[in-house]
Design an enzyme around this catalytic site. Sequence first.
Site, PDB file in Angstrom:
ATOM      1  N   SER A  85      57.991  57.685  43.216  1.00 24.56           N
ATOM      2  CA  SER A  85      56.557  58.013  43.170  1.00 24.56           C
ATOM      3  C   SER A  85      55.841  57.065  42.204  1.00 24.56           C
ATOM      4  O   SER A  85      55.872  55.850  42.389  1.00 24.56           O
ATOM      5  CB  SER A  85      56.361  59.482  42.797  1.00 24.56           C
ATOM      6  OG  SER A  85      55.015  59.864  42.948  1.00 24.56           O
ATOM      7  N   HIS A  89      51.468  63.485  47.725  1.00 16.15           N
ATOM      8  CA  HIS A  89      52.230  62.888  48.832  1.00 16.15           C
ATOM      9  C   HIS A  89      52.022  63.670  50.127  1.00 16.15           C
ATOM     10  O   HIS A  89      52.966  63.907  50.888  1.00 16.15           O
ATOM     11  CB  HIS A  89      53.715  62.780  48.472  1.00 16.15           C
ATOM     12  CG  HIS A  89      53.971  61.845  47.333  1.00 16.15           C
ATOM     13  ND1 HIS A  89      53.819  60.478  47.447  1.00 16.15           N
ATOM     14  CD2 HIS A  89      54.314  62.088  46.037  1.00 16.15           C
ATOM     15  CE1 HIS A  89      54.080  59.915  46.280  1.00 16.15           C
ATOM     16  NE2 HIS A  89      54.373  60.860  45.414  1.00 16.15           N
TER      17      HIS A  89
END
Length: 306
Positions: A90, A196
């Site tokens: 991430s 996300h």
Amino acid sequence: MTVAFCFPGQGSQDVGMGKAFAEASAAARAVYAEASEASGLDLERLCFEGPIEELTQTDVQQPALVATSLACLAALEPLGLEPAFVVGHSVGEYSALAACGALSTRDAVALVRERGLATAAAARERPGAMAAVIGLDDEVVEELCERIEDVWPANYNCPGQIVVSGAPASVERLCELATERGARRTVTLRVTGAFHSPLVASAAARLRPALDTVAWHEPGVRFMSTVTASVELGERLPGLLIDQLTAPVRFTQAVAALVSSGADAFVEVGPGQVLAGLVRRIDRTVRTLSVGDPAALAKLEEVLER
């Protein structure tokens, strides 16, 4: 030994992170000074003293984690260990991009500060939830996501551990169905947004102009994207960082691709040991080490001298 450096994302933060390195390494201290200037935050105070409530805020946590990972990297560099690959989980992708020379430290931290502000604003506009589903095959969780509106796979962390993201009621329903299908447990994450996932798509409008203003370079070390689970070239990086906002983190697939490409040792550079644990669950044949403080660095040095 073919080494991949891996850089952690949100969830690895803790008060005191990076402090021991900053006290022992002038290079690490310099990273914090540069990162504080680039972000407009007192990252030394936040990382070393907290409070944890402030350090956990998305727009603070992201630059704090990247600064700490890059400070750890600066302390590690005198060992002369050259990775063959870099990968980040991430927001850790920004640390990885700075580590491979695609971005400067200053630009990486400035970008993640903007990313944090953008994703926090998107989460306020469309509040969401995230939950880890443990003990089910990825395909089962994907099937459940397809059956429920407004919930998506968000993080493929390791076999049997996938995080879903979406509208709160949808995430709750998925957890119920996952339990019925045999999940060992489900864990609701302490987050305010459906990161996300398409619910934070509005963050792209704020982040894109910032990505367009920085100087990009071709990676000097192979960069493994967790958006595509492929090694990516410099021209694709800004677009991938936009895609990353709403795409799942394919860490499982990225690590498997690295192992297939010859990586047999993974060094986690930054706070915590989350990624080392995930890598071991993905492939037990590889060696893992976490370097978050001088004691861990000394252990790595011992390994290299054998």
